[in-house]
Design a protein around this motif. Sequence first.
Motif, short mmCIF file in Angstrom:
data_model
loop_
_atom_site.label_atom_id
_atom_site.label_comp_id
_atom_site.label_asym_id
_atom_site.label_seq_id
_atom_site.Cartn_x
_atom_site.Cartn_y
_atom_site.Cartn_z
N HIS A 11 0.83 -1.20 0.00
CA HIS A 11 0.00 0.00 0.00
C HIS A 11 0.87 1.25 0.00
O HIS A 11 0.57 2.25 -0.68
CB HIS A 11 -0.92 -0.01 1.23
CG HIS A 11 -1.79 1.21 1.33
ND1 HIS A 11 -1.52 2.24 2.20
CD2 HIS A 11 -2.92 1.56 0.67
CE1 HIS A 11 -2.44 3.18 2.08
NE2 HIS A 11 -3.31 2.80 1.15
N ARG B 193 -3.24 -0.77 -5.23
CA ARG B 193 -4.62 -0.85 -4.75
C ARG B 193 -5.31 -2.13 -5.19
O ARG B 193 -6.33 -2.50 -4.64
CB ARG B 193 -5.42 0.37 -5.23
CG ARG B 193 -5.43 0.56 -6.73
CD ARG B 193 -6.05 1.89 -7.10
NE ARG B 193 -6.01 2.12 -8.55
CZ ARG B 193 -6.34 3.26 -9.12
NH1 ARG B 193 -6.74 4.27 -8.35
NH2 ARG B 193 -6.28 3.40 -10.43
N ARG B 194 -4.81 -2.79 -6.26
CA ARG B 194 -5.36 -4.09 -6.66
C ARG B 194 -4.31 -5.15 -6.28
O ARG B 194 -3.32 -5.35 -6.98
CB ARG B 194 -5.66 -4.13 -8.16
CG ARG B 194 -6.83 -3.23 -8.56
CD ARG B 194 -7.46 -3.68 -9.86
NE ARG B 194 -6.48 -3.75 -10.95
CZ ARG B 194 -6.13 -2.72 -11.73
NH1 ARG B 194 -6.67 -1.52 -11.52
NH2 ARG B 194 -5.25 -2.88 -12.70
N ALA C 261 -7.15 -4.48 4.64
CA ALA C 261 -7.60 -3.81 3.42
C ALA C 261 -8.81 -2.92 3.70
O ALA C 261 -8.90 -1.79 3.19
CB ALA C 261 -7.96 -4.85 2.35
N LEU D 156 -9.28 -0.24 0.85
CA LEU D 156 -8.96 -0.90 -0.42
C LEU D 156 -10.01 -1.96 -0.74
O LEU D 156 -10.19 -2.92 0.01
CB LEU D 156 -7.57 -1.56 -0.32
CG LEU D 156 -6.38 -0.64 -0.03
CD1 LEU D 156 -5.12 -1.46 0.10
CD2 LEU D 156 -6.24 0.39 -1.14
N VAL E 51 -8.85 -5.95 -3.08
CA VAL E 51 -7.92 -6.88 -2.42
C VAL E 51 -8.69 -8.15 -2.08
O VAL E 51 -9.77 -8.10 -1.51
CB VAL E 51 -7.34 -6.24 -1.14
CG1 VAL E 51 -6.47 -7.24 -0.39
CG2 VAL E 51 -6.54 -4.99 -1.48
N GLU F 82 -2.34 4.03 -5.92
CA GLU F 82 -3.25 4.48 -4.87
C GLU F 82 -2.87 5.90 -4.48
O GLU F 82 -1.71 6.17 -4.18
CB GLU F 82 -3.13 3.55 -3.66
CG GLU F 82 -3.86 4.01 -2.41
CD GLU F 82 -5.36 3.81 -2.50
OE1 GLU F 82 -6.05 4.25 -1.58
OE2 GLU F 82 -5.82 3.23 -3.49
#
Length: 367
Positions: free
Chosen positions: A195, A200-201, A225, A230, A233, A358
């Motif tokens: 992070h 973010r994925r 997450a 997020l 995740v 992100e």
Amino acid sequence: MTAPAGDGARATPARRPTIKDIARRAGVSESAVSFALNGRPGVSQTTRERVHRVAADLGWQPNSAARALSGERSGALGLVLARPAHTLGVESFFLQLVSGVQEVLAARRIALLFQVVEDTAAECELLRRWWAERRVDGVLVVDPRAQDPRPALLDSLGLPAVLVGAPAPGEDAGSLSTVWADDSAAMASVLAHLHGLGHRRIVHVAGLPGLAHTERRIASLRAEAAALGLSGVRSVTTDYSDAEGAAATRRLLDAAEPPTAIIYDNDVMAVAGVSAAAERGVALPAELSVVAWDDSALCRVTHPRLTALVRDTTAFGRLAAGELLDRLDGGPARSIQAELPHLEPRESTAPPPPAEREPAPEQGLRA
């Protein structure tokens, strides 16, 4: 007369010395030898010393099966691995764990009886047989899982044991000691690293479902997450093998929105995932970051070198074996936390492409 080597005749196998041999050499009765070797009264100190000296000269060792039948210790500890054998591959974790266990046992001249079975039902059956035959004095239990039948079984048998890993949430280890590392905190450190780079994925390619540490890592990833806001995740489960690790990676990379970072639950799957990414023309770490759970030589020789969670697994094995020996010596059941694995950033993790990053957290929000 023994034939010379190369004459085609077999040499006569060496015969193990017996109590009768010791009695003949020492000039005493067989019962006197038995009393002396087993530390029982009935012989003088001079005779006892002579018997032990002759036994050492002849290279005599006690018969473990006979000792078990007499109620003494067998001189062996057990370790059963309930996983399909084909999934072990070149995974280094268990080799390092057993290496640490063996270091401790060798110092006490204790044998390790190791067997691989297909599932916990087969493991429970094997544990009952070992107990009935007095094959082992205690066991190390690995891979705690949800609704684990082994602690209750070992309690009922009265067989000393150490659980290597924390029990599943909501369950306890009964009278077993536990030696464990904090998988939840370790996963939190991995997600914080990714992070912080802007990912973010993120997908977690997990191991076998139902294992306590698998479920704990999945739960930690989900909770962390959510705290970071997020939504992209998630976790997918596999059998820990390179084949399933590669197959899971291909499916993820072929998705409409592929992950920018993947966390693998072991080094073997991570290396297989790197190979699968190369097949798809996905560059590491420019387009995909990779983290391996449990560092190994594989992680350090792969190009690029893999970011990994590092822990001293051999020391973990020594800790577990030492605790089991303490239980055999009358020590109480304990819960012992091992050192927390630490993340070693290497060349396989970097910020994702600018469009995928992100945004930096606003002031006051959790970073």
